[in-house]
Design an enzyme around this catalytic site. Structure first.
Site, PDB file in Angstrom:
ATOM      1  N   ASP A 293      83.764 -15.554  53.451  1.00 13.51           N
ATOM      2  CA  ASP A 293      84.294 -14.435  54.242  1.00 13.51           C
ATOM      3  C   ASP A 293      85.697 -14.015  53.820  1.00 13.51           C
ATOM      4  OD1 ASP A 293      85.718 -16.583  55.232  1.00 13.51           O
ATOM      5  OD2 ASP A 293      85.293 -16.186  57.348  1.00 13.51           O
TER       6      ASP A 293
ATOM      7  N   ARG B 230      70.035  17.230  47.168  1.00 14.21           N
ATOM      8  CA  ARG B 230      69.335  16.094  47.783  1.00 14.21           C
ATOM      9  C   ARG B 230      68.633  15.271  46.705  1.00 14.21           C
ATOM     10  NH1 ARG B 230      65.653  18.747  51.939  1.00 14.21           N
ATOM     11  NH2 ARG B 230      64.860  16.612  52.048  1.00 14.21           N
TER      12      ARG B 230
ATOM     13  N   ARG C 286      81.899 -13.896  66.046  1.00 12.24           N
ATOM     14  CA  ARG C 286      82.876 -12.884  66.429  1.00 12.24           C
ATOM     15  C   ARG C 286      82.547 -11.497  65.855  1.00 12.24           C
ATOM     16  NH1 ARG C 286      87.671 -16.866  64.563  1.00 12.24           N
ATOM     17  NH2 ARG C 286      85.896 -17.785  63.468  1.00 12.24           N
TER      18      ARG C 286
ATOM     19  N   ASN D 299      68.255  33.656  37.096  1.00 18.41           N
ATOM     20  CA  ASN D 299      69.198  34.088  38.119  1.00 18.41           C
ATOM     21  C   ASN D 299      68.415  34.234  39.416  1.00 18.41           C
ATOM     22  OD1 ASN D 299      70.997  35.498  39.807  1.00 18.41           O
ATOM     23  ND2 ASN D 299      72.116  36.178  37.999  1.00 18.41           N
TER      24      ASN D 299
ATOM     25  N   ALA E 218      63.514  42.526  45.027  1.00 17.69           N
ATOM     26  CA  ALA E 218      64.093  41.934  46.227  1.00 17.69           C
ATOM     27  C   ALA E 218      63.129  41.975  47.401  1.00 17.69           C
ATOM     28  CB  ALA E 218      65.374  42.676  46.592  1.00 17.69           C
TER      29      ALA E 218
ATOM     30  N   ALA F 156      78.880 -20.343  53.566  1.00 21.66           N
ATOM     31  CA  ALA F 156      78.379 -19.058  54.087  1.00 21.66           C
ATOM     32  C   ALA F 156      77.302 -19.279  55.139  1.00 21.66           C
ATOM     33  CB  ALA F 156      77.825 -18.218  52.938  1.00 21.66           C
TER      34      ALA F 156
ATOM     35  N   TYR G 266      67.108  27.886  49.263  1.00 18.84           N
ATOM     36  CA  TYR G 266      66.507  26.558  49.293  1.00 18.84           C
ATOM     37  C   TYR G 266      65.529  26.447  48.135  1.00 18.84           C
ATOM     38  CZ  TYR G 266      63.521  22.646  50.314  1.00 18.84           C
ATOM     39  OH  TYR G 266      62.817  21.482  50.182  1.00 18.84           O
TER      40      TYR G 266
HETATM   41  C1  UD1 Z   1      88.609 -21.605  58.618  1.00 16.27           C
HETATM   42  C2  UD1 Z   1      89.437 -22.891  58.529  1.00 16.27           C
HETATM   43  C3  UD1 Z   1      90.912 -22.573  58.763  1.00 16.27           C
HETATM   44  C4  UD1 Z   1      91.381 -21.524  57.770  1.00 16.27           C
HETATM   45  C5  UD1 Z   1      90.443 -20.282  57.809  1.00 16.27           C
HETATM   46  C6  UD1 Z   1      90.778 -19.362  56.663  1.00 16.27           C
HETATM   47  C7  UD1 Z   1      88.165 -24.862  59.262  1.00 16.27           C
HETATM   48  C8  UD1 Z   1      87.798 -25.725  60.406  1.00 16.27           C
HETATM   49  N1  UD1 Z   1      88.974 -23.833  59.527  1.00 16.27           N
HETATM   50  O1  UD1 Z   1      88.714 -21.100  59.934  1.00 16.27           O
HETATM   51  O2  UD1 Z   1      91.674 -23.750  58.583  1.00 16.27           O
HETATM   52  O3  UD1 Z   1      92.686 -21.142  58.050  1.00 16.27           O
HETATM   53  O4  UD1 Z   1      89.075 -20.674  57.645  1.00 16.27           O
HETATM   54  O5  UD1 Z   1      90.001 -18.191  56.717  1.00 16.27           O
HETATM   55  O6  UD1 Z   1      87.752 -25.111  58.164  1.00 16.27           O
HETATM   56  N2  UD1 Z   1      80.873 -22.247  57.793  1.00 16.27           N
HETATM   57  C9  UD1 Z   1      79.740 -22.919  57.416  1.00 16.27           C
HETATM   58  N3  UD1 Z   1      79.221 -23.863  58.241  1.00 16.27           N
HETATM   59  C10 UD1 Z   1      79.811 -24.200  59.416  1.00 16.27           C
HETATM   60  C11 UD1 Z   1      81.000 -23.508  59.782  1.00 16.27           C
HETATM   61  C12 UD1 Z   1      81.505 -22.538  58.951  1.00 16.27           C
HETATM   62  O7  UD1 Z   1      79.172 -22.662  56.356  1.00 16.27           O
HETATM   63  O8  UD1 Z   1      79.276 -25.091  60.100  1.00 16.27           O
HETATM   64  C13 UD1 Z   1      81.411 -21.218  56.901  1.00 16.27           C
HETATM   65  C14 UD1 Z   1      81.449 -19.841  57.519  1.00 16.27           C
HETATM   66  O9  UD1 Z   1      80.260 -19.146  57.238  1.00 16.27           O
HETATM   67  C15 UD1 Z   1      82.649 -19.196  56.846  1.00 16.27           C
HETATM   68  C16 UD1 Z   1      83.546 -20.370  56.508  1.00 16.27           C
HETATM   69  O10 UD1 Z   1      82.749 -21.533  56.588  1.00 16.27           O
HETATM   70  O11 UD1 Z   1      82.311 -18.513  55.644  1.00 16.27           O
HETATM   71  C17 UD1 Z   1      84.723 -20.486  57.457  1.00 16.27           C
HETATM   72  O12 UD1 Z   1      84.234 -20.566  58.795  1.00 16.27           O
HETATM   73  P1  UD1 Z   1      84.922 -19.730  59.959  1.00 16.27           P
HETATM   74  O13 UD1 Z   1      84.148 -19.969  61.199  1.00 16.27           O
HETATM   75  O14 UD1 Z   1      85.154 -18.357  59.529  1.00 16.27           O
HETATM   76  O15 UD1 Z   1      86.308 -20.535  60.090  1.00 16.27           O
HETATM   77  P2  UD1 Z   1      87.726 -19.946  60.503  1.00 16.27           P
HETATM   78  O16 UD1 Z   1      87.833 -19.987  61.989  1.00 16.27           O
HETATM   79  O17 UD1 Z   1      87.975 -18.679  59.845  1.00 16.27           O
HETATM   80 MG    MG Z   2      86.854 -17.346  58.736  1.00 11.94          MG
END
Ligand code: UD1
Ligand code: MG
Length: 465
Positions: free
Chosen positions: A109, A340, A21, A384, A430, A15, A373
């Site tokens: 994710d 509220r 993106r 009432n 009233a 994470a 209100y």
């Molecule tokens: C990644 C996979 C891909 C797979 C896809 C599935 C790799 C290189 N690619 O691509 O094969 O099909 O997930 O959803 O593994 N993260 C880190 N540190 C880093 C980079 C990423 O913790 O340096 C974490 C991100 O926060 C994320 C996860 O790894 O939760 C995946 O990274 P993301 O950049 O989403 O990779 P994808 O392009 O989705």
């Molecule tokens: Mg991903």
């Protein structure tokens, strides 16, 4: 919904990514799907496997992620200062991984992932005595995912990222979920061997596949049955798609538990909501946050409930908005009612159209039926309140309370200028402006102008020249 527990398993949750993106100030895993952060879904799912430990790799805005999650006992935080790739991220976990047989690597994710699917991956990995097992799925539109490359014997030979894939490889519809189960004993040697010579100059976790094969280790792939589950969120288009799938799941779940949902495709029910049996949710309702709805209620159409609490047999009619308020049983609100924060309605209360209640207690059986209100007030039972009654609670600087006893009758278009109290059984005529406390019983009238009668008066007639 049952699966085994895995005391011999360590989970790594990735994470750390910024989620470029997403184009957001918020780290990607804190983005919400139906009111709950993505990381919460993932942690809840892996927690249900009862692993020995869970390591969460954070980097971008790690303080925000930590603050959000808190500190569960079996959770270790791992910092990845620079996001050099998924392989690099897992490597940072080496010091916190507890002595276990296998490491399950999941991404923060992919909130739709189920515990059953993860359990199936771990079980297959162990049954096959594999060293590395990747969870894969067939995707009609595989864009963005790593593709599963298989050799002539249909064995997995590599995983190629979108940006590194040849045109032929881009045609492959079997993709990597990004989720792996790897034997602890081999994982970190493999990670040390991966390089970053690829289109993104990142250390790719998927590169452990060819390295393991070269070392004579066994690599397997488990194909998911429900390929939707692996949908990863990389941008807000994905977020909406995942939310849509999660919504269908949640609605189906409530339907199977005895809730009628009319035109379900128009309804939003967030993850933290609970609903009792034989309740009917009509079209266009938004049930948000920690909203609870009891049994045999009827809500909608087009009502919005935010952190609301409804007891049993409550009717919330069309276009009502209830936030941070509680509603007792057999009470009705609306149409066009607004409750509220801090509104507390007892049982058998009637709140009618165009009535707003704020920070007020309304006693059992009381009625505020039209255009009123009521703010900062306490009202007893069986009152009432006539149409257009207003508690004047604010003098432009401070707020004041109105206290109304039991069995009070307030005539239409009355202003109760707070602070003021009305005794039990009082009747207010009233059109009054009440500025002093009203005694119990009797009739209270505020000064009225004399009514006049002009005999023989004629209405003007329209000029028809
Ligand atoms: C990644 C996979 C891909 C797979 C896809 C599935 C790799 C290189 N690619 O691509 O094969 O099909 O997930 O959803 O593994 N993260 C880190 N540190 C880093 C980079 C990423 O913790 O340096 C974490 C991100 O926060 C994320 C996860 O790894 O939760 C995946 O990274 P993301 O950049 O989403 O990779 P994808 O392009 O989705
Ligand atoms: Mg991903």
């Amino acid at each position: 919904m049952s699966h085994n527990h895995y005391p011999d398993l360590q989970v790594c949750v990735l994470a750390a990514g910024k989620g470029k993106r997403m184009r957001s100030n918020l780290p990607k895993v804190l983005h919400k799907v139906l009111g709950r952060a993505m990381i919460d879904y993932v942690l809840h799912t892996v927690e249900s496997l009862r692993p020995k430990g869970i390591a969460v790799v954070t980097g971008h805005a790690s303080e925000m992620v930590r603050e959000h999650v808190g500190q569960p006992a079996n959770l270790d935080w791992v910092i990845q200062d620079q996001q050099l790739g998924t392989g690099h991220a897992v490597k940072q976990c080496e010091t916190v991984i507890r002595a276990v047989r296998d490491v399950l690597i999941v991404c923060g994710d992919t909130p739709l992932l189920s515990a059953e699917t993860l359990a199936h991956l771990v079980d297959e990995h162990r049954n096959c005595k594999a060293d590395v097992t990747v969870l894969t799925a067939l995707q009609a539109s595989p864009f963005g995912y790593g593709r599963i490359v298989r050799d002539d014997d249909q064995r997995v030979s590599a995983i190629v990222e979108e940006k590194d894939a040849t045109d032929a490889q881009r045609q492959i519809t079997e993709v990597s979920s990004g989720i792996y189960c790897v034997r602890n004993e081999v994982l970190f040697d493999l990670l040390r061997a991966i390089g970053n010579r690829n289109a993104q100059n990142e250390y790719y976790l998927p590169d452990i596949v060819p390295l393991a094969l070269a070392a004579g280790q066994r690599v397997d792939a488990v194909l998911m049955e429900q390929s939707d589950e692996m949908t990863g969120v990389n941008d807000r288009v994905d977020l909406a798609r995942v939310e849509d799938m999660m919504q269908k799941r949640i609605i189906r779940d409530w339907q199977l538990r005895g809730v009628t949902i009319e035109k379900p495709e128009t309804v939003r029910i967030e993850a933290g909501v609970s609903i009792g049996i034989d309740t009917v949710i009509q079209a266009g309702c938004y049930l948000i946050g920690s909203t609870h709805i009891g049994d045999e209620c009827r809500v909608g159409p087009n009502a919005v409930l935010v952190d609301a609490w409804l007891d049993d047999r409550v009717n919330v009619f069309a276009f009502s908005h209830i936030q941070g308020a509680s509603v007792g049983s057999n009470t009705s609100v609306g149409p066009y009612g607004r409750l509220r924060p801090g509104a507390q309605l007892d049982e058998h209360v009637h709140i009618g159209n165009f009535v707003e209640i704020k920070k007020s207690v309304i006693g059992r059986g009381s009625k505020v039926n039209h255009l009123s209100y009521i703010g900062d007030a306490t009202m007893g039972s069986d009152c009432n309140i006539g149409a257009g009654t207003i508690t004047c609670n604010y003098d432009g600087a401070n707020k004041f309370r109105t206290e109304i006893g039991d069995n009070v009758f307030v005539g239409s278009d009355t202003q109760l200028v707070a602070p003021v109290s009305v005794g039990d059984g009082a009747t207010i005529g009233a059109g009054g402006t009440i500025t002093r406390d009203v005694p119990a019983g009797g009739l209270t009238l505020s000064e009225r102008t004399e009514q006049r009668y002009i005999a023989g008066w004629k209405r003007p007639e329209k000029d028809i020249r």
